[in-house]
Design an enzyme around this catalytic site. Sequence first.
Site, PDB file in Angstrom:
ATOM      1  N   SER A  29      -2.078 -12.920 -20.596  1.00 21.72           N
ATOM      2  CA  SER A  29      -2.951 -13.079 -19.376  1.00 21.72           C
ATOM      3  C   SER A  29      -2.065 -12.992 -18.208  1.00 21.72           C
ATOM      4  CB  SER A  29      -4.035 -14.211 -19.462  1.00 21.72           C
ATOM      5  OG  SER A  29      -4.212 -14.154 -20.574  1.00 21.72           O
ATOM      6  N   HIS A  60     -10.417  -6.707 -20.910  1.00 19.39           N
ATOM      7  CA  HIS A  60      -9.252  -6.848 -21.634  1.00 19.39           C
ATOM      8  C   HIS A  60      -8.627  -5.561 -22.400  1.00 19.39           C
ATOM      9  CE1 HIS A  60      -7.576 -11.100 -22.892  1.00 19.39           C
ATOM     10  NE2 HIS A  60      -7.816 -11.112 -21.941  1.00 19.39           N
ATOM     11  N   HIS A  82      -6.810 -11.271 -29.577  1.00 19.12           N
ATOM     12  CA  HIS A  82      -6.968 -12.892 -30.404  1.00 19.12           C
ATOM     13  C   HIS A  82      -8.016 -12.494 -31.159  1.00 19.12           C
ATOM     14  CE1 HIS A  82      -6.106 -13.406 -24.898  1.00 19.12           C
ATOM     15  NE2 HIS A  82      -5.574 -14.094 -25.889  1.00 19.12           N
ATOM     16  N   TYR A  84      -9.636 -14.857 -32.211  1.00 19.84           N
ATOM     17  CA  TYR A  84     -11.144 -15.602 -32.532  1.00 19.84           C
ATOM     18  C   TYR A  84     -11.699 -14.933 -31.659  1.00 19.84           C
ATOM     19  CZ  TYR A  84      -9.863 -15.891 -27.077  1.00 19.84           C
ATOM     20  OH  TYR A  84      -9.603 -15.404 -26.313  1.00 19.84           O
ATOM     21  N   GLU A  85     -11.375 -13.287 -31.369  1.00 18.41           N
ATOM     22  CA  GLU A  85     -12.750 -12.441 -31.148  1.00 18.41           C
ATOM     23  C   GLU A  85     -13.148 -11.147 -32.524  1.00 18.41           C
ATOM     24  OE1 GLU A  85     -10.733  -9.204 -28.354  1.00 18.41           O
ATOM     25  OE2 GLU A  85      -9.194 -10.828 -27.880  1.00 18.41           O
ATOM     26  N   ALA A 112      -0.128 -17.284 -21.467  1.00 16.76           N
ATOM     27  CA  ALA A 112      -1.022 -18.186 -21.217  1.00 16.76           C
ATOM     28  C   ALA A 112      -1.294 -19.507 -20.856  1.00 16.76           C
ATOM     29  CB  ALA A 112      -2.291 -17.580 -19.929  1.00 16.76           C
ATOM     30  N   MET A 222      -3.639 -19.947 -27.202  1.00 15.62           N
ATOM     31  CA  MET A 222      -4.636 -19.280 -28.503  1.00 15.62           C
ATOM     32  C   MET A 222      -3.554 -18.095 -29.479  1.00 15.62           C
ATOM     33  SD  MET A 222      -8.052 -19.627 -26.599  1.00 15.62           S
ATOM     34  CE  MET A 222      -7.999 -21.337 -25.262  1.00 15.62           C
ATOM     35  N   SER A 223      -2.355 -18.279 -28.744  1.00 16.62           N
ATOM     36  CA  SER A 223      -1.684 -17.186 -29.526  1.00 16.62           C
ATOM     37  C   SER A 223      -0.167 -16.852 -29.309  1.00 16.62           C
ATOM     38  CB  SER A 223      -2.140 -15.543 -28.456  1.00 16.62           C
ATOM     39  OG  SER A 223      -0.781 -16.271 -26.818  1.00 16.62           O
ATOM     40  N   ASN A 246      -2.588 -24.093 -16.306  1.00 13.25           N
ATOM     41  CA  ASN A 246      -3.340 -25.131 -15.842  1.00 13.25           C
ATOM     42  C   ASN A 246      -2.637 -26.794 -16.917  1.00 13.25           C
ATOM     43  OD1 ASN A 246      -4.339 -23.254 -18.469  1.00 13.25           O
ATOM     44  ND2 ASN A 246      -5.496 -25.493 -18.491  1.00 13.25           N
ATOM     45  N   HIS A 258     -11.651 -21.296 -16.561  1.00 15.82           N
ATOM     46  CA  HIS A 258     -11.049 -20.161 -16.546  1.00 15.82           C
ATOM     47  C   HIS A 258     -10.838 -19.487 -15.391  1.00 15.82           C
ATOM     48  CE1 HIS A 258      -9.803 -16.217 -18.741  1.00 15.82           C
ATOM     49  NE2 HIS A 258     -10.451 -15.047 -18.145  1.00 15.82           N
TER      50      HIS A 258
HETATM   51  N1  HPA Z   1      -5.369 -24.418 -24.040  1.00  8.43           N
HETATM   52  C1  HPA Z   1      -5.303 -23.223 -25.207  1.00  8.43           C
HETATM   53  N2  HPA Z   1      -4.900 -22.312 -24.053  1.00  8.43           N
HETATM   54  C2  HPA Z   1      -4.543 -21.599 -22.515  1.00  8.43           C
HETATM   55  C3  HPA Z   1      -4.985 -22.938 -22.260  1.00  8.43           C
HETATM   56  C4  HPA Z   1      -5.678 -24.631 -22.079  1.00  8.43           C
HETATM   57  O1  HPA Z   1      -5.205 -25.315 -21.277  1.00  8.43           O
HETATM   58  N3  HPA Z   1      -4.442 -22.310 -20.728  1.00  8.43           N
HETATM   59  C5  HPA Z   1      -4.779 -20.998 -20.677  1.00  8.43           C
HETATM   60  N4  HPA Z   1      -4.555 -20.310 -22.084  1.00  8.43           N
END
Ligand code: HPA
Length: 288
Positions: A29, A60, A82, A84-85, A112, A222-223, A246, A258
């Site tokens: 992302s 996506h 991902h 989780y999808e 990300a 998450m990847s 973040n 998000h």
């Molecule tokens: N946690 C998990 N996945 C993420 C985050 C996070 O803070 N930021 C971007 N992808």
Amino acid sequence: MSNEQLRESISFIQKKTSLRPTIAIVLGSGLGDFGESLSNKTVIDTSTIPNYPVSTVEGHKGKLIFGKLKNIPLLAFQGRIHFYESGNLGKVLYPIHVAHSLGIKTLIVTNAAGGINKNFTPGDLMLITDHINLTFLNPLSSIENNYELRITNYESTSSNLKSQISNDTFYNEQLCEFAERVALNAKIKLQKGVYCGLQGPTYETAAEIQMLKNFGADAVGMSTVNEVTLAVNYGMNVVGFSCITNLGTGISLTKLSHAEVTETGNRVKKQFAKLISLLIEEINRTKK
Ligand code: HPA
């Protein structure tokens, strides 16, 4: 899914382009635009490729982009799937099987991630030096995924597996050195750290972030971890980067959204693209 189905995907893809790159990049992302900047592009919508899994996430759209960066042939995977999808690891790993079958030797993965290390600020880029797989999944487990194992067996050798087990990290040392060098020369700030992969889809709680910190993680997402495990087992050289979009819950004072993740990604994507371009040029130089 079977080897036969993978072959069908490969023959479809190879009919669309005469480029035969050995370097591929998985665009996380925020870095999706990178593929657009290539020249002599062939863009293949993944929904048109036989047997290729489709992403269910809005916006996506999956694409395979074949093109050249300063005359270097490259394959970019845009829009990853991902876990989780679908809850199906086979879908997450399909691009890696495809990359391997297409002859990819060097894989650049990007994502990300949330920052855990207190020295990180949103917008930082992090070279992944190692990872912690907390998805409780593994592409090489026959219980989880007969399909992957079958495909893995048809090309890879057990010696690959041995060398991977004896390695300290899945991330190629020389490629990491290249990344650090080009970043330094171009004055691009590059953090280093351990990426922890979780299943998601929710962001972590503050207590989970504390736990991950104690585990030695610098960033969380998450990847990536399962894709890299499979790629290394196939014998590919892997290098990875996180864009710290973040700070993890409880580390940052503001509530994680998000929107923040996307906004930060957008802010640094030019620098990220520059770093990746310089790295690819460096990889290409040493091949000669
Ligand atoms: N946690 C998990 N996945 C993420 C985050 C996070 O803070 N930021 C971007 N992808």
